[in-house]
Design a protein around this motif. Structure first.
Motif, PDB file in Angstrom:
ATOM      1  N   PRO A  93       0.855  -1.181   0.000  1.00  0.00           N
ATOM      2  CA  PRO A  93       0.000   0.000   0.000  1.00  0.00           C
ATOM      3  C   PRO A  93       0.894   1.235   0.000  1.00  0.00           C
ATOM      4  O   PRO A  93       2.076   1.145   0.319  1.00  0.00           O
ATOM      5  CB  PRO A  93      -0.744  -0.110   1.320  1.00  0.00           C
ATOM      6  CG  PRO A  93       0.164  -0.894   2.188  1.00  0.00           C
ATOM      7  CD  PRO A  93       1.032  -1.741   1.332  1.00  0.00           C
ATOM      8  N   LEU A  94       0.349   2.365  -0.369  1.00  0.00           N
ATOM      9  CA  LEU A  94       1.171   3.575  -0.372  1.00  0.00           C
ATOM     10  C   LEU A  94       1.245   4.124   1.038  1.00  0.00           C
ATOM     11  O   LEU A  94       0.569   5.080   1.391  1.00  0.00           O
ATOM     12  CB  LEU A  94       0.585   4.597  -1.336  1.00  0.00           C
ATOM     13  CG  LEU A  94       0.762   4.211  -2.794  1.00  0.00           C
ATOM     14  CD1 LEU A  94      -0.126   5.039  -3.682  1.00  0.00           C
ATOM     15  CD2 LEU A  94       2.217   4.359  -3.211  1.00  0.00           C
ATOM     16  N   CYS A  95       2.007   3.456   1.858  1.00  0.00           N
ATOM     17  CA  CYS A  95       2.147   3.905   3.234  1.00  0.00           C
ATOM     18  C   CYS A  95       3.531   4.523   3.297  1.00  0.00           C
ATOM     19  O   CYS A  95       4.535   3.819   3.268  1.00  0.00           O
ATOM     20  CB  CYS A  95       2.007   2.706   4.162  1.00  0.00           C
ATOM     21  SG  CYS A  95       2.437   3.037   5.843  1.00  0.00           S
ATOM     22  N   SER A  96       3.579   5.828   3.323  1.00  0.00           N
ATOM     23  CA  SER A  96       4.878   6.473   3.162  1.00  0.00           C
ATOM     24  C   SER A  96       5.776   6.168   4.355  1.00  0.00           C
ATOM     25  O   SER A  96       5.312   6.014   5.477  1.00  0.00           O
ATOM     26  CB  SER A  96       4.711   7.981   2.987  1.00  0.00           C
ATOM     27  OG  SER A  96       4.033   8.494   4.098  1.00  0.00           O
ATOM     28  N   GLY A  97       7.048   6.046   4.080  1.00  0.00           N
ATOM     29  CA  GLY A  97       8.005   5.806   5.155  1.00  0.00           C
ATOM     30  C   GLY A  97       8.458   4.371   5.262  1.00  0.00           C
ATOM     31  O   GLY A  97       9.551   4.104   5.730  1.00  0.00           O
ATOM     32  N   VAL A  98       7.625   3.407   4.807  1.00  0.00           N
ATOM     33  CA  VAL A  98       8.040   2.006   4.931  1.00  0.00           C
ATOM     34  C   VAL A  98       9.006   1.678   3.792  1.00  0.00           C
ATOM     35  O   VAL A  98       8.799   2.076   2.653  1.00  0.00           O
ATOM     36  CB  VAL A  98       6.821   1.054   4.856  1.00  0.00           C
ATOM     37  CG1 VAL A  98       7.258  -0.397   4.886  1.00  0.00           C
ATOM     38  CG2 VAL A  98       5.837   1.347   5.966  1.00  0.00           C
ATOM     39  N   GLU A  99      10.065   0.927   4.129  1.00  0.00           N
ATOM     40  CA  GLU A  99      11.001   0.472   3.092  1.00  0.00           C
ATOM     41  C   GLU A  99      10.593  -0.933   2.681  1.00  0.00           C
ATOM     42  O   GLU A  99      10.631  -1.836   3.521  1.00  0.00           O
ATOM     43  CB  GLU A  99      12.392   0.401   3.735  1.00  0.00           C
ATOM     44  CG  GLU A  99      13.455   1.191   3.038  1.00  0.00           C
ATOM     45  CD  GLU A  99      14.811   0.872   3.623  1.00  0.00           C
ATOM     46  OE1 GLU A  99      15.569   0.166   2.967  1.00  0.00           O
ATOM     47  OE2 GLU A  99      15.096   1.334   4.749  1.00  0.00           O
ATOM     48  N   TYR A 100      10.161  -1.107   1.456  1.00  0.00           N
ATOM     49  CA  TYR A 100       9.704  -2.420   1.008  1.00  0.00           C
ATOM     50  C   TYR A 100      10.811  -3.140   0.249  1.00  0.00           C
ATOM     51  O   TYR A 100      11.531  -2.524  -0.523  1.00  0.00           O
ATOM     52  CB  TYR A 100       8.512  -2.290   0.068  1.00  0.00           C
ATOM     53  CG  TYR A 100       7.292  -1.679   0.708  1.00  0.00           C
ATOM     54  CD1 TYR A 100       6.429  -2.457   1.477  1.00  0.00           C
ATOM     55  CD2 TYR A 100       6.997  -0.329   0.544  1.00  0.00           C
ATOM     56  CE1 TYR A 100       5.305  -1.891   2.067  1.00  0.00           C
ATOM     57  CE2 TYR A 100       5.880   0.239   1.126  1.00  0.00           C
ATOM     58  CZ  TYR A 100       5.039  -0.544   1.881  1.00  0.00           C
ATOM     59  OH  TYR A 100       3.934   0.014   2.459  1.00  0.00           O
TER      60      TYR A 100
END
Ligand code: C5P
Length: 403
Positions: free
Chosen positions: A236-243
């Motif tokens: 999801p576009l959850c800003s801040g997470v490094e995928y």
């Protein structure tokens, strides 16, 4: 929540109608304040109909009766400005109060979410960036977007207003207690794929949902999250997470090994395949060539491996999805894999996977028997975040810690 939705004069204002509707559907009470130029893109009546509340525009408008700007600034628990145009940004950051929205902004002390939208050159200009820095000074402001993509001019680049779900996610994140600041948390999530040949795999029904919900919750609590996930997990576009995406258990192990040094905590929410075909083929095998017996090899157990190596220096939390004898099996895994806690949860054909709720219990090292609780995945993620907030990182836990 009591929300003031400020709408600036840009073409993205049409998307704010959808945002207003979604905010109301999510149970928020919404008062809309538009700039004069915004009313040339969308009519105030649209917002009035969507929110059921009067809409303010000019300084002297009184959607809340006399001295509305003061009453509204005190009433609001959240101020959302979408779209934030360049002109509006400049006015707000300079403290000009030429219309109702900027008047309210000057007197408002709570958290705000702003969603800039403008042409790329305008967004990237040093003046815009300087105004944004000024705007954020001494205020709790979350800036969402702008996203990359097609702009009103037909060109492509950064400048599109963030989508309603991203704006709502930023609102939610602002309200979470920041109990995990300076923490770095590594999460594994989703299934792994073990290839027999390029078109055949061994996998399981995991969707990665709990890992994603955990990533969102822990990020909102202030942690830096690195999420290593298997295939087909929708980021999801959850800003801040490094995928970081991997395919097989072996790749997931290598990714964890390379990133764990940065983290103080590892959460194993992945449903890692226990086995893999011992000798996968690089070409698709014809059906008639197939043998019904496939020799299998045992996959590495990532959490057990990390438990052996890092139980002294990292907080380790596992998941145990079981169909029967759940608590006893979870206790056994907690000990055998040297974990600090394990989330025991009951799974079945229609339970435990995807968006469904959980029958779960968080078992800590040394805990006695207990009972399951029926929780949503959001609630479970919040409980895990609460637990991590009270567990201090171990000495030498990550590359940022002093030892
Ligand atoms: O599959 P099992 O029930 O043993 O999983 C328990 C925990 O171990 C989970 O946290 C899971 O992510 C982890 N695990 C792993 N590598 C495996 C198997 C399980 O990291 N090969």
């Amino acid at each position: 929540m009591r929300v003031i939705l400020g709408v600036g004069g840009g073409i993205a204002a049409y998307k704010s109608c959808d945002l207003a509707s979604k905010l109301v559907q999510a149970g928020h009470e919404v008062l809309t304040v538009m700039t004069e130029s915004a009313t040339r893109f969308v009519g105030p009546l649209t917002f009035r109909a969507l929110t059921g509340n009067p809409v303010g525009v000019r300084s002297m408008d009184e959607p809340m009766g006399p001295v509305s700007h003061v009453k509204m600034a005190r009433w609001a628990e959240m101020l959302v400005i979408a779209p934030l145009t360049q002109n509006l940004l400049a006015r707000l950051s300079l403290g000009l109060s030429s219309d109702l929205l900027s008047l309210i902004f000057q007197g408002y002390l709570g958290p705000s979410v702003v969603a800039p939208a403008m042409e790329s050159e305008m967004w990237l200009s040093p003046q815009t960036q300087a105004r944004l820095e000024d705007l954020k000074k001494d205020r709790v402001i979350s800036v969402v977007g702008p996203n990359d993509g097609r702009l009103a001019s037909g060109q492509s680049g950064p400048g599109r207003m963030a989508e309603p779900h991203e704006i709502m996610n930023a609102m939610w994140a602002l309200t979470r207690p920041k109990t995990l600041q300076n923490r770095v948390i590594l999460i594994t999530a989703g299934p792994t794929w073990e290839h027999f040949d390029p078109v055949r795999i061994l996998t399981n029904p995991s969707t990665g949902t709990i890992g994603l919900i955990l990533a969102r919750e822990l990020t909102a609590r202030g942690a830096h999250v690195i999420l290593i996930h298997g295939p087909r997990v929708e980021e999801p576009l959850c800003s801040g997470v490094e995928y970081q995406e991997v395919v097989s258990a072996q790749e997931m192990l290598e990714a964890v090994e390379s990133r764990i040094g940065e983290a103080d905590t590892l959460i194993g929410a992945a449903a890692v395949s226990d086995f893999r075909p011992a000798s996968p083929f690089s070409e698709k095998q014809k059906k008639r060539q197939l043998d019904l017996m496939w020799p299998m090899a045992v996959n590495p157990d990532i959490m057990a491996e990390m438990g052996t190596r890092y139980h002294d220096s990292k907080i380790l939390i596992g998941f145990a999805a079981e169909t029967d004898n759940v608590l006893a099996q979870a206790q056994e895994k907690l000990q055998r894999k040297h974990l600090d806690a394990i989330v025991a949860n009951q799974v079945g054909r229609h339970r435990g996977f995807g968006k469904s709720d959980y029958e779960a219990r968080i078992i800590l090292k040394g805990d006695g028997p207990g009972n399951f609780q029926s929780v949503s995945k959001d609630e479970l993620a919040s409980h895990v975040a609460d637990l991590l907030s009270v567990l201090r990182p171990k000495i030498g836990g990550n590359s940022r810690s002093p030892l």
